[in-house]
Design a protein around this motif. Structure first.
Motif, mmCIF file in Angstrom:
data_model
loop_
_atom_site.group_PDB
_atom_site.id
_atom_site.type_symbol
_atom_site.label_atom_id
_atom_site.label_comp_id
_atom_site.label_asym_id
_atom_site.label_seq_id
_atom_site.Cartn_x
_atom_site.Cartn_y
_atom_site.Cartn_z
ATOM 1 N N THR A 78 0.853 -1.188 0.000
ATOM 2 C CA THR A 78 0.000 0.000 0.000
ATOM 3 C C THR A 78 0.888 1.237 0.000
ATOM 4 O O THR A 78 1.957 1.264 0.623
ATOM 5 C CB THR A 78 -0.926 0.047 1.226
ATOM 6 N N THR A 79 0.439 2.262 -0.721
ATOM 7 C CA THR A 79 1.160 3.525 -0.797
ATOM 8 C C THR A 79 0.187 4.674 -0.599
ATOM 9 O O THR A 79 -1.012 4.544 -0.864
ATOM 10 C CB THR A 79 1.867 3.691 -2.156
ATOM 11 N N LEU B 146 4.502 11.134 2.678
ATOM 12 C CA LEU B 146 4.570 9.915 1.873
ATOM 13 C C LEU B 146 4.525 8.713 2.799
ATOM 14 O O LEU B 146 5.258 8.653 3.792
ATOM 15 C CB LEU B 146 5.864 9.885 1.052
ATOM 16 N N ASN B 147 3.657 7.728 2.484
ATOM 17 C CA ASN B 147 3.526 6.494 3.262
ATOM 18 C C ASN B 147 3.744 5.281 2.365
ATOM 19 O O ASN B 147 3.173 5.209 1.261
ATOM 20 C CB ASN B 147 2.126 6.386 3.896
ATOM 21 N N LEU B 148 4.537 4.314 2.833
ATOM 22 C CA LEU B 148 4.731 3.042 2.148
ATOM 23 C C LEU B 148 4.584 1.915 3.165
ATOM 24 O O LEU B 148 5.222 1.949 4.228
ATOM 25 C CB LEU B 148 6.116 2.967 1.499
ATOM 26 N N SER C 106 6.997 -0.528 7.384
ATOM 27 C CA SER C 106 6.435 0.681 6.792
ATOM 28 C C SER C 106 7.391 1.841 7.004
ATOM 29 O O SER C 106 8.236 1.824 7.905
ATOM 30 C CB SER C 106 5.067 1.012 7.402
#
Length: 741
Positions: free
Chosen positions: A336-337, A386-388, A403
């Motif tokens: 998920t991004t 920004l999320n990864l 994450s």
């Protein structure tokens, strides 16, 4: 149910038709001239008893079928039992009326009970749904309570898997007592007379969406929000409370916050799935106008009494957009991004003006304290996030979720105005710039390989860097006030948190949850440039700090035990220790010190018991012991260790008197004892209060469609902190009549 004989219970339903057919075959054989006479006689002998058994079997079968139907009719589902029958109704309207009678502090009772101290009534709840067109569902929900400023109306149209439209209008009022403080030695109570202050929260929204199965799903929503009214403020005005020493000042006089805020929000969101990936995109625009004020009475009732109006105006435009994806790379691997950008542009204005009344223009006066007018300024803030996240399940028992989150912020601000003191005034200017970058890594692990065990672990690490430049500030007039500054500070942040958890099921009726975490937030400051002097300067904070560490250790346990199927016990305990370590600049001549320590113990016990299908009992007990110690309390009685100790007890019982009548009885108790009257040395803080409450609710299903509910509540509140001035006793009487259709 009718009882039957064993023989009848063993007979097969086909027997009722088999025996008459055999008798008919025997008669036909006799008519055809059967040479054996005994065969005809035997058939006659058997015919009579067989006919009687057949009739009895038929009768018993009908009786059993009737009894089975009655049993099925009586075996209602929980929903049907609640509704009072097999037939349920999708629509209803519920009317209500009631009132609260109070002896004592009306405003305190109104805030605690969330009700105005008078009669109220109207439509408590309204729901209607039906077909507006072919395959189109229309819904209506509403509420309107007179004299409570509590309204709601929601209209909707929906076609499943196609589209929907919804309109909502609502308003809710919240009450605040608005009182100030109490001074024990002089028995002085500084309060706001009359009923509680009221704050209205309103919202109007329109929402529409497309939900087509094979196309992108779209959703648009417009919302208008408002806050209008008055509430109490945590800022209190000065007064001379000590009848012996008129030179002593304490902030005890109440201040009222007057709010007038309007916001408009536009949102557009879209989601769609392409092969193995879900996509989402959203845009949001928000604009607002805020015109707020604080009204402070300085030295109430004294010859030097003044009114201070502090106005705070603000308008802003906020634009943001976000994008996210969720992709199943493999059966056991999900990525998920997410990304967010926002831009906040705001303008502000304000003033702090002394006068004989509120909301007056500025006029120089020798008695005026430090104030300002013509304040104007603006600020702009940009944010990037920004999320990864990756979820991996390499085996049946292991799950890993690493994450990373990156956040960058930049903003700048400037302001100008005119500072005032007595008959003097002086203009001022200020600017500031700020930027920061934070990177957070996190790893979650879950393991289920041990029988009846679930183990979890988490680690979080954050590294941050930032810079702050400040120039100018409010005016310093005739040596009073804070002098303008020039300062540049580099700061760094290092956060870390480690968590462990375990859930164990030793038996079917017992479960145990264990958890613990350790957290350390470390801040370091490097003042590249600072023109403010050390020692007696009033504008050193926070520039004299070079280090602050916030450390927390926490452990908790929860036990759920069911000794019998109808008894459940839930116990919980948590321990927490938090400390703050502070180090000042070497130029200040101060060393590193533990500036604060907070210790907390939390215990909770809940019990539920259903001795009978018509009866249940629930009880709960909570105890919190929390204390915050500072080095200052060791040297002076003006500042004491902060206490936040309290315990609560609640009890609830429900009884189904019959198939149409339900009775519910409840009781709660609250006690806090944290008030130490140190009025002789400083401002007394802490809460000491006791509250009881008893409630009873009787519900009667008059008919299949009509339901009547009667409610009564008694509440008693004693508060030592206010010297008994906040005490009250209230009686609440409330009834509702619901009609279903």
């Amino acid at each position: 149910m009718k009882t039957t004989s064993p023989a009848t219970r063993r007979s097969h339903p086909f027997a009722a038709t088999l025996w008459p057919r055999l008798g008919l075959i025997g008669a036909v054989l006799a008519l055809l001239g059967n040479p054996t006479a005994w065969a005809a006689e035997e058939a006659e002998e058997k015919d009579a008893p067989i006919s009687e058994a057949t009739e009895e079997a038929k009768s018993d079968a009908k009786a059993e079928a009737k009894d089975d139907a009655e049993e099925k009719k009586e075996a209602l589902s929980p929903e049907q039992l609640f509704e009072g029958g097999e037939k349920t109704y999708e629509n209803w309207v519920e009317f209500s009326a009631g009132g609260i009678l109070t002896r004592g502090n009306d405003a305190q009772a109104q805030e605690n009970r969330r009700l105005r101290g008078s009669a109220f009534g109207g439509i408590e709840d309204l729901h209607y749904q039906g077909k507006a067109f072919t395959n189109v569902l229309f819904t209506l929900d509403g509420r309107a309570l007179f004299d409570e400023r509590d309204y709601k109306l929601t209209l909707g149209l929906r076609r499943e898997e196609k589209w929907f439209v919804r309109v909502n209008i609502e308003n809710t009022r919240i009450w605040y007592h608005g009182d100030g403080g109490f001074f024990g030695p002089g028995n002085a109570w500084y309060s706001t007379p009359g009923d509680a202050l009221g704050m209205d929260r309103g919202e109007i929204s329109f929402e529409a969406g497309l939900t087509l199965e094979k196309y992108p799903k779209l959703n648009f929503k417009y919302t208008h929000q408002s806050r209008d009214g008055q509430k109490g403020s945590t800022v209190w005005g000065l007064t001379h409370p000590d009848p012996v020493s008129t030179s002593r000042l304490l902030g005890l006089a109440p201040t009222i916050s007057d709010l007038d805020e309007q916001r408009d929000i536009f949102e557009l969101n879209a989601t769609h799935r392409i092969k193995k990936t879900d996509f989402g995109l959203g845009v949001r625009y928000e604009t607002a106008e805020l015109d707020n004020a604080r009204y402070t009475t300085q030295f109430p009732g004294e010859p030097a009494q003044q009114r201070i109006t502090t106005r705070e105006g603000r308008s802003y435009d906020l634009f943001s957009t976000h994008f996210f994806t969720e992709t199943r790379l493999k059966k056991n691997l999900v990525l998920t991004t997410g990304f967010l950008f926002s831009d906040l542009d705001s303008d502000f204005s304000g003033s702090r003006i002394y006068g004989d009344d509120f909301d007056v223009g500025y006029a120089p006066n020798a008695l005026n304290g430090l104030g300002y007018h013509n304040l104007a300024g603006g600020a702009d803030q940009k944010e990037y996030v920004l999320n990864l996240n990756l979820m991996a399940t390499p085996s049946k028992h292991w799950t890993f979720v690493p994450s990373i989150r990156v956040q960058k912020m930049d903003w700048d601000a400037d302001s100008s105005g005119i500072g005032t003191l007595g008959l003097n005034s002086q203009p001022f200017l200020s600017t500031s710039d700020r930027d920061l970058l934070d990177v957070r890594e996190r790893l979650d692990v879950r393991y289920t390989g041990l029988t009846n065990w679930v183990l979890t672990a988490r680690g979080e690490w954050t590294q941050g860097e930032g810079n702050l430049e400040e120039w100018g500030g409010l005016s310093q007039i005739a040596g009073s006030g804070v002098a303008p500054i020039q300062r540049e500070t580099e700061d760094s942040r290092r956060f870390q948190k480690y968590s462990l958890g375990a859930r164990w099921y030793p038996t079917r009726r017992l479960s145990l949850d264990l958890g613990a975490y350790y957290k350390l937030n470390a801040y370091d400051y490097d003042h590249e440039f600072d023109d403010t002097p050390n020692g007696t300067s009033g504008n050193r904070y926070p520039a004299y700090l070079v280090m602050q560490d916030f450390e927390t250790c926490d452990g908790n346990v929860r036990v759920t035990f069911r000794p019998r199927p109808n008894v459940t016990l839930v116990s919980r305990y948590e321990y927490q220790l938090s400390t703050i370590h502070t180090k000042a600049d070497a130029a200040a001549g101060l060393g590193e010190i533990e500036s604060s320590e907070m210790t907390s113990h939390i215990f909770a016990q809940n019990v539920s018991w259903s001795p009978w299908s018509r009866l249940f009992f629930q009880a709960g007990f909570n105890y919190v012991w929390s204390e915050t110690q500072t080095p200052t309390s060791e040297y002076t009685q003006a500042i004491l260790d902060a206490q936040n100790n309290y315990w609560t007890l609640n009890f609830n019982s429900g009884f189904a008197v019959d198939n149409k009548t339900d009775l519910n009885v409840g009781y709660f108790y609250y006690r806090a004892d944290n008030f130490d009257d140190n009025s002789a040395d400083g401002l007394p803080l802490g809460m000491s209060a006791e509250e009881h409450g008893v409630t009873a609710t009787l519900t009667r299903r008059l008919t299949e469609r009509l339901r009547l509910t009667l409610r009564y509540g008694y509440f008693h509140y004693d508060e030592e902190t206010s010297g008994g001035n906040g005490n009250y006793a209230s009686h609440l009487v409330y009834t509702t009549l619901q009609y279903r259709f």
